[in-house]
Design a protein around this motif. Structure first.
Motif, PDB file in Angstrom:
ATOM      1  N   LEU A 191       0.848  -1.198   0.000  1.00  0.00           N
ATOM      2  CA  LEU A 191       0.000   0.000   0.000  1.00  0.00           C
ATOM      3  C   LEU A 191       0.878   1.240   0.000  1.00  0.00           C
ATOM      4  CD1 LEU A 191      -2.779  -1.004   2.578  1.00  0.00           C
ATOM      5  CD2 LEU A 191      -2.897  -1.033   0.081  1.00  0.00           C
ATOM      6  N   GLU A 192       0.861   1.958  -1.119  1.00  0.00           N
ATOM      7  CA  GLU A 192       1.729   3.121  -1.279  1.00  0.00           C
ATOM      8  C   GLU A 192       0.965   4.414  -1.008  1.00  0.00           C
ATOM      9  OE1 GLU A 192       3.554   3.118  -5.064  1.00  0.00           O
ATOM     10  OE2 GLU A 192       4.513   1.154  -4.818  1.00  0.00           O
ATOM     11  N   GLN A 193       1.640   5.351  -0.385  1.00  0.00           N
ATOM     12  CA  GLN A 193       1.074   6.666  -0.099  1.00  0.00           C
ATOM     13  C   GLN A 193       0.547   7.298  -1.378  1.00  0.00           C
ATOM     14  OE1 GLN A 193       1.076   8.056   3.093  1.00  0.00           O
ATOM     15  NE2 GLN A 193       1.805  10.155   3.033  1.00  0.00           N
ATOM     16  N   ASP A 194      -0.669   7.853  -1.310  1.00  0.00           N
ATOM     17  CA  ASP A 194      -1.329   8.552  -2.410  1.00  0.00           C
ATOM     18  C   ASP A 194      -1.876   7.628  -3.491  1.00  0.00           C
ATOM     19  OD1 ASP A 194      -1.461  11.343  -1.836  1.00  0.00           O
ATOM     20  OD2 ASP A 194       0.707  11.475  -2.102  1.00  0.00           O
ATOM     21  N   GLN A 195      -1.651   6.319  -3.398  1.00  0.00           N
ATOM     22  CA  GLN A 195      -2.222   5.394  -4.370  1.00  0.00           C
ATOM     23  C   GLN A 195      -3.741   5.316  -4.177  1.00  0.00           C
ATOM     24  OE1 GLN A 195      -1.090   3.375  -7.027  1.00  0.00           O
ATOM     25  NE2 GLN A 195      -3.306   3.086  -7.244  1.00  0.00           N
ATOM     26  N   TRP A 196      -4.478   5.446  -5.265  1.00  0.00           N
ATOM     27  CA  TRP A 196      -5.933   5.330  -5.193  1.00  0.00           C
ATOM     28  C   TRP A 196      -6.324   3.861  -5.198  1.00  0.00           C
ATOM     29  CZ3 TRP A 196      -9.969   8.868  -4.753  1.00  0.00           C
ATOM     30  CH2 TRP A 196      -9.559  10.204  -4.644  1.00  0.00           C
ATOM     31  N   VAL A 197      -7.245   3.511  -4.326  1.00  0.00           N
ATOM     32  CA  VAL A 197      -7.654   2.109  -4.182  1.00  0.00           C
ATOM     33  C   VAL A 197      -9.173   2.021  -4.035  1.00  0.00           C
ATOM     34  CG1 VAL A 197      -5.474   1.394  -3.103  1.00  0.00           C
ATOM     35  CG2 VAL A 197      -7.376   2.171  -1.662  1.00  0.00           C
ATOM     36  N   GLU A 198      -9.661   0.831  -4.338  1.00  0.00           N
ATOM     37  CA  GLU A 198     -11.050   0.484  -4.061  1.00  0.00           C
ATOM     38  C   GLU A 198     -11.049  -0.550  -2.949  1.00  0.00           C
ATOM     39  OE1 GLU A 198     -14.252  -0.371  -7.168  1.00  0.00           O
ATOM     40  OE2 GLU A 198     -13.758  -2.395  -6.430  1.00  0.00           O
ATOM     41  N   VAL A 199     -11.785  -0.272  -1.889  1.00  0.00           N
ATOM     42  CA  VAL A 199     -11.833  -1.149  -0.723  1.00  0.00           C
ATOM     43  C   VAL A 199     -13.218  -1.780  -0.626  1.00  0.00           C
ATOM     44  CG1 VAL A 199     -11.621  -1.305   1.790  1.00  0.00           C
ATOM     45  CG2 VAL A 199     -10.141   0.260   0.495  1.00  0.00           C
ATOM     46  N   ILE A 200     -13.242  -3.098  -0.527  1.00  0.00           N
ATOM     47  CA  ILE A 200     -14.473  -3.829  -0.269  1.00  0.00           C
ATOM     48  C   ILE A 200     -14.378  -4.376   1.147  1.00  0.00           C
ATOM     49  CG2 ILE A 200     -16.012  -5.685  -0.994  1.00  0.00           C
ATOM     50  CD1 ILE A 200     -15.694  -3.540  -3.086  1.00  0.00           C
ATOM     51  N   GLY A 201     -15.411  -4.177   1.930  1.00  0.00           N
ATOM     52  CA  GLY A 201     -15.368  -4.667   3.296  1.00  0.00           C
ATOM     53  C   GLY A 201     -16.696  -4.513   3.997  1.00  0.00           C
ATOM     54  N   GLU A 202     -16.689  -4.705   5.308  1.00  0.00           N
ATOM     55  CA  GLU A 202     -17.889  -4.614   6.121  1.00  0.00           C
ATOM     56  C   GLU A 202     -17.646  -3.701   7.325  1.00  0.00           C
ATOM     57  OE1 GLU A 202     -19.156  -8.515   7.205  1.00  0.00           O
ATOM     58  OE2 GLU A 202     -19.608  -9.126   5.158  1.00  0.00           O
ATOM     59  N   TYR A 203     -18.724  -3.209   7.849  1.00  0.00           N
ATOM     60  CA  TYR A 203     -18.661  -2.318   9.008  1.00  0.00           C
ATOM     61  C   TYR A 203     -18.092  -3.048  10.216  1.00  0.00           C
ATOM     62  CZ  TYR A 203     -20.355   0.043  13.205  1.00  0.00           C
ATOM     63  OH  TYR A 203     -20.440   0.619  14.446  1.00  0.00           O
ATOM     64  N   THR A 204     -17.277  -2.344  10.983  1.00  0.00           N
ATOM     65  CA  THR A 204     -16.779  -2.831  12.256  1.00  0.00           C
ATOM     66  C   THR A 204     -16.967  -1.749  13.305  1.00  0.00           C
ATOM     67  OG1 THR A 204     -14.797  -3.568  13.463  1.00  0.00           O
ATOM     68  CG2 THR A 204     -14.450  -2.076  11.629  1.00  0.00           C
ATOM     69  N   THR A 205     -17.158  -2.162  14.533  1.00  0.00           N
ATOM     70  CA  THR A 205     -17.388  -1.187  15.603  1.00  0.00           C
ATOM     71  C   THR A 205     -16.110  -0.483  16.039  1.00  0.00           C
ATOM     72  OG1 THR A 205     -17.131  -2.929  17.274  1.00  0.00           O
ATOM     73  CG2 THR A 205     -19.372  -2.469  16.489  1.00  0.00           C
ATOM     74  N   ARG A 206     -14.965  -0.939  15.558  1.00  0.00           N
ATOM     75  CA  ARG A 206     -13.703  -0.336  15.968  1.00  0.00           C
ATOM     76  C   ARG A 206     -13.626   1.122  15.515  1.00  0.00           C
ATOM     77  NH1 ARG A 206      -7.573  -2.243  14.117  1.00  0.00           N
ATOM     78  NH2 ARG A 206      -6.446  -0.551  15.206  1.00  0.00           N
ATOM     79  N   GLN A 207     -13.118   1.970  16.388  1.00  0.00           N
ATOM     80  CA  GLN A 207     -12.912   3.374  16.082  1.00  0.00           C
ATOM     81  C   GLN A 207     -11.593   3.841  16.689  1.00  0.00           C
ATOM     82  OE1 GLN A 207     -16.340   5.496  17.563  1.00  0.00           O
ATOM     83  NE2 GLN A 207     -17.633   4.898  15.847  1.00  0.00           N
ATOM     84  N   GLY A 208     -11.029   4.870  16.085  1.00  0.00           N
ATOM     85  CA  GLY A 208      -9.810   5.472  16.609  1.00  0.00           C
ATOM     86  C   GLY A 208      -9.992   6.966  16.753  1.00  0.00           C
ATOM     87  N   ARG A 209      -8.901   7.644  17.048  1.00  0.00           N
ATOM     88  CA  ARG A 209      -8.922   9.094  17.179  1.00  0.00           C
ATOM     89  C   ARG A 209      -7.921   9.721  16.227  1.00  0.00           C
ATOM     90  NH1 ARG A 209     -13.186  11.567  19.997  1.00  0.00           N
ATOM     91  NH2 ARG A 209     -13.862  10.128  21.628  1.00  0.00           N
ATOM     92  N   ASP A 210      -8.350  10.781  15.574  1.00  0.00           N
ATOM     93  CA  ASP A 210      -7.450  11.497  14.678  1.00  0.00           C
ATOM     94  C   ASP A 210      -6.344  12.160  15.495  1.00  0.00           C
ATOM     95  OD1 ASP A 210      -6.426  13.835  13.040  1.00  0.00           O
ATOM     96  OD2 ASP A 210      -7.818  12.960  11.591  1.00  0.00           O
ATOM     97  N   GLU A 211      -5.108  11.991  15.072  1.00  0.00           N
ATOM     98  CA  GLU A 211      -3.981  12.557  15.819  1.00  0.00           C
ATOM     99  C   GLU A 211      -3.946  14.082  15.762  1.00  0.00           C
ATOM    100  OE1 GLU A 211      -0.382  10.817  14.433  1.00  0.00           O
ATOM    101  OE2 GLU A 211      -0.773   8.848  15.345  1.00  0.00           O
ATOM    102  N   ILE A 212      -4.616  14.666  14.766  1.00  0.00           N
ATOM    103  CA  ILE A 212      -4.566  16.120  14.605  1.00  0.00           C
ATOM    104  C   ILE A 212      -5.602  16.811  15.487  1.00  0.00           C
ATOM    105  CG2 ILE A 212      -4.681  18.031  12.971  1.00  0.00           C
ATOM    106  CD1 ILE A 212      -2.329  16.148  12.540  1.00  0.00           C
ATOM    107  N   ASN A 213      -6.870  16.418  15.364  1.00  0.00           N
ATOM    108  CA  ASN A 213      -7.923  17.124  16.106  1.00  0.00           C
ATOM    109  C   ASN A 213      -8.667  16.237  17.105  1.00  0.00           C
ATOM    110  OD1 ASN A 213      -9.400  15.535  14.372  1.00  0.00           O
ATOM    111  ND2 ASN A 213     -10.441  17.218  13.324  1.00  0.00           N
ATOM    112  N   GLY A 214      -8.260  14.973  17.229  1.00  0.00           N
ATOM    113  CA  GLY A 214      -8.852  14.107  18.238  1.00  0.00           C
ATOM    114  C   GLY A 214     -10.240  13.600  17.931  1.00  0.00           C
ATOM    115  N   GLU A 215     -10.767  13.864  16.720  1.00  0.00           N
ATOM    116  CA  GLU A 215     -12.102  13.394  16.373  1.00  0.00           C
ATOM    117  C   GLU A 215     -12.085  11.896  16.057  1.00  0.00           C
ATOM    118  OE1 GLU A 215     -14.464  15.159  16.981  1.00  0.00           O
ATOM    119  OE2 GLU A 215     -14.102  17.272  16.538  1.00  0.00           O
TER     120      GLU A 215
END
Length: 236
Positions: A191-215
């Motif tokens: 997975l290369e930076q700025d490479q455009w991709v199509e992602v197929i997947g399903e919802y997961t309850t996992r969440q994180g926090r943005d390092e910049i604004n904490g959202e």
């Protein structure tokens, strides 16, 4: 500045605007609807350039050669430099460099609006990153569960962790902010930076926090990730 120089600048700016509209590069700066503002503006500037140039040429012909005139300093023509630069080197759309320095556009305030059910006869269901993030965070994934989801964006790295991102604009690139989606599951090693991709997947309850604004940053359980060409319109 002399009127002939003004005419040249107006001509180049107007021509540059029409070129951006013709090539589609205007999408790197503004929303698609702006096409119908850029084209008339470019035509008007070219018309004004033609009138200004004609008046300047006619005034010079009518001038008394005996009196002469003093031209503007040649350094004034340096004002053409940024215009020529716009014509020759149009900047690319905003990507990972801006996204990794800007907090996610999805705010923490609860959105109490209702989200329509996703179609059962479409598999996978294509969603924008913003739509997926809003449903995952504000609707707690209720409308996402039971569906395979298709997302498209570019690869962004937050530390060593790859994410899926796309820039969201309200009006133009000046107000662009990213929406970010984390990955859960096995990922390809290339997975290369700025490479455009199509992602197929399903919802997961996992969440994180943005390092910049904490959202909050939602995740998607990855089924597959496929490289795709950069879309014509890179913004949402």
């Amino acid at each position: 500045m002399r009127r002939d120089a003004q005419a040249v600048i107006l001509l180049l700016v107007g021509g540059g605007m029409l070129r951006l509209a013709w090539t589609g590069d205007y999408l790197n700066y503004v929303k698609p609807y702006a096409f119908w503002l850029i084209v008339p503006a470019g035509i008007v500037l070219i018309a004004v350039a033609a009138i200004t140039g004609w008046n300047s040429w006619r005034a010079e012909r009518e001038a008394d050669d005996g009196h002469g005139h003093h031209g503007e300093p040649k350094v004034a023509w340096l004002l053409l430099a940024p215009v020529v630069g716009m014509l020759l080197v149009a900047p690319d759309a905003l990507g990972s460099y801006e996204a990794e320095r800007t907090g996610t556009v999805v705010g923490a305030e609860e959105d109490r609006s209702t989200y329509p059910e996703l179609p059962d006869d479409v598999d996978p269901v294509p969603l924008t990153l913003l739509d997926y993030a809003a449903r995952a965070i504000f609707d707690e994934g209720q409308t996402l569960e039971g569906h395979r989801i298709q997302l498209r964006g570019f690869i962004l790295y937050e530390g060593d962790e790859p994410q899926l991102a796309r820039m969201v604009v309200s009006c133009c690139a000046a107000d662009a902010r990213p929406v970010k989606i984390g990955f859960e599951g096995e990922l390809p090693a290339n997975l290369e930076q700025d490479q455009w991709v199509e992602v197929i997947g399903e919802y997961t309850t996992r969440q994180g926090r943005d390092e910049i604004n904490g959202e909050l940053v939602p995740y998607i359980e990855v089924e597959s990730i496929t490289n795709i060409p950069t879309p014509e319109n890179e913004y949402q």
